[in-house]
Write an enzyme that holds these catalytic residues in place. Structure first.
Site, short mmCIF file in Angstrom:
data_model
loop_
_atom_site.label_atom_id
_atom_site.label_comp_id
_atom_site.label_asym_id
_atom_site.label_seq_id
_atom_site.Cartn_x
_atom_site.Cartn_y
_atom_site.Cartn_z
N ASP A 83 0.81 -1.18 0.13
CA ASP A 83 -0.04 0.13 -0.12
C ASP A 83 0.78 1.39 0.05
O ASP A 83 0.28 2.33 -0.12
CB ASP A 83 -0.99 -0.11 1.38
CG ASP A 83 -2.06 1.13 1.33
OD1 ASP A 83 -2.69 1.16 0.11
OD2 ASP A 83 -2.51 1.66 2.17
N SER A 103 -7.11 5.20 0.18
CA SER A 103 -7.35 4.04 -0.30
C SER A 103 -8.83 3.63 -0.20
O SER A 103 -9.35 3.59 0.71
CB SER A 103 -6.37 2.79 0.15
OG SER A 103 -4.98 3.03 0.12
N GLN A 163 -5.69 -1.74 -7.00
CA GLN A 163 -6.06 -1.01 -5.91
C GLN A 163 -6.92 0.13 -6.48
O GLN A 163 -6.22 0.62 -7.53
CB GLN A 163 -4.97 -0.63 -5.02
CG GLN A 163 -5.63 0.53 -3.75
CD GLN A 163 -4.73 0.74 -2.85
OE1 GLN A 163 -3.98 1.98 -2.93
NE2 GLN A 163 -4.25 0.13 -1.88
#
Length: 302
Positions: free
Chosen positions: A221, A243, A293
């Site tokens: 991430d 996110s 993502q």
């Protein structure tokens, strides 16, 4: 997870941030959740957290909670997660695991992360017994310099770069960007090329498969949404980023304390959202994990 019996002396990077085995051991401890009940776990955030819980932390902790309910002979092969609300780093996070299915080959778990009585994050994860089958893989990126020849984050900060919150926290993950990152003053402008960064846990890890997968989930991430920004000229704008969801597929065994090349690319952005894809490749060219993502990116004039 095995905790170190004797904490090592703290190492610091040239910009003063804690790095090395001490920083890594603290991350391992952060992922070592407290078990409250059979399917109930509790985790905390580090004292140096930004204003909201780092997405990789809650994803890694939730995967630990799922893995603690699964037989040791089954490994994670995929996860899908949603970031529902910003996490509060000042209070613990409760992780509630649901044992969805225990099949002959596959095991499915759902985990809900809860703070202040509300869900902040949800994760579904699937585990599989080792099995034989077809084998193929895309070739690894070519002509990529090795990590030893590239500057670390501290060196890029010393050259005038500002990576935001990464400049103010311990660094258990050693990251070496192949090209100038989006926050570097030496970057020449937008590019349609992927963002490539070498990553590894900055120290030695025990032989715990779940721990290595959870650490890679944590690290995945860190730079992924940067590939969305890399395709745009943002010199007159600031960007609010968060996110929204995160998915990973783990293809082959790997060690998170060995160098992995993370190749990130954004195929599209629209509606204040950007999509980013990532591939983790070993030094010998094996594709070991894939990520996808979507993130929120809201523009503000400077």
């Amino acid at each position: 997870m095995t905790r170190p019996s004797t904490p090592p002396a703290a190492e610091t990077a040239e910009d003063g941030a804690t790095r090395g085995q001490d920083a890594l051991d603290r991350l391992v401890t952060l992922l070592d959740l407290e078990q409250l009940e059979v399917n109930l776990f509790r985790g905390v955030s580090p004292p140096h957290s930004p204003t909201r819980v780092f997405g990789g932390q809650v994803a890694g902790q939730a995967l630990v909670a799922a893995g603690r309910t699964v037989p040791a002979d089954r490994s994670v092969h995929s996860l899908q997660a949603y970031f529902i609300r910003p996490g509060d780093p000042r209070v613990p996070i409760v992780y509630e695991a649901e044992r969805v299915r225990d099949g002959r080959s596959f095991t499915t778990r759902r985990v809900l992360a809860i703070q202040h009585g509300e869900a902040i994050f949800s994760l579904s994860a699937s585990f599989q017994l080792p099995q034989e089958g077809l084998e193929h893989s895309d070739p690894a990126p070519s002509d990529v310099p090795g990590p030893e020849s590239l500057p670390d984050i501290a060196a890029r900060i010393a050259a005038g770069g500002d990576p935001g919150w990464l400049a103010r926290v311990p660094r258990p993950i050693d990251m070496r960007f192949v090209d100038e990152p989006v926050w570097s003053p030496s970057r020449k402008g937008p590019s349609d090329e992927p963002v490539r960064v070498w990553m590894r846990a900055d120290g030695d890890l025990p032989d715990d498969r779940l721990l290595h997968v959870c650490l890679l989930t944590y690290a995945s991430d860190m730079t992924l949404l940067g590939s969305v920004l890399a395709r745009h000229d943002l010199s007159s704008k600031t960007v609010q980023m968060a996110s929204l969801d995160h998915a990973m597929w783990f293809h082959r065994p790997f060690r998170a304390d060995e160098w992995l090349l993370y190749t990130c690319y954004s195929p599209t952005a629209s509606g204040s959202r950007g999509l980013a894809t990532g591939r983790f490749t070993t030094r010998d060219g094996q594709l070991v994990a894939t990520t996808v993502q979507e993130g929120l990116l809201r523009l503000r004039a400077k």
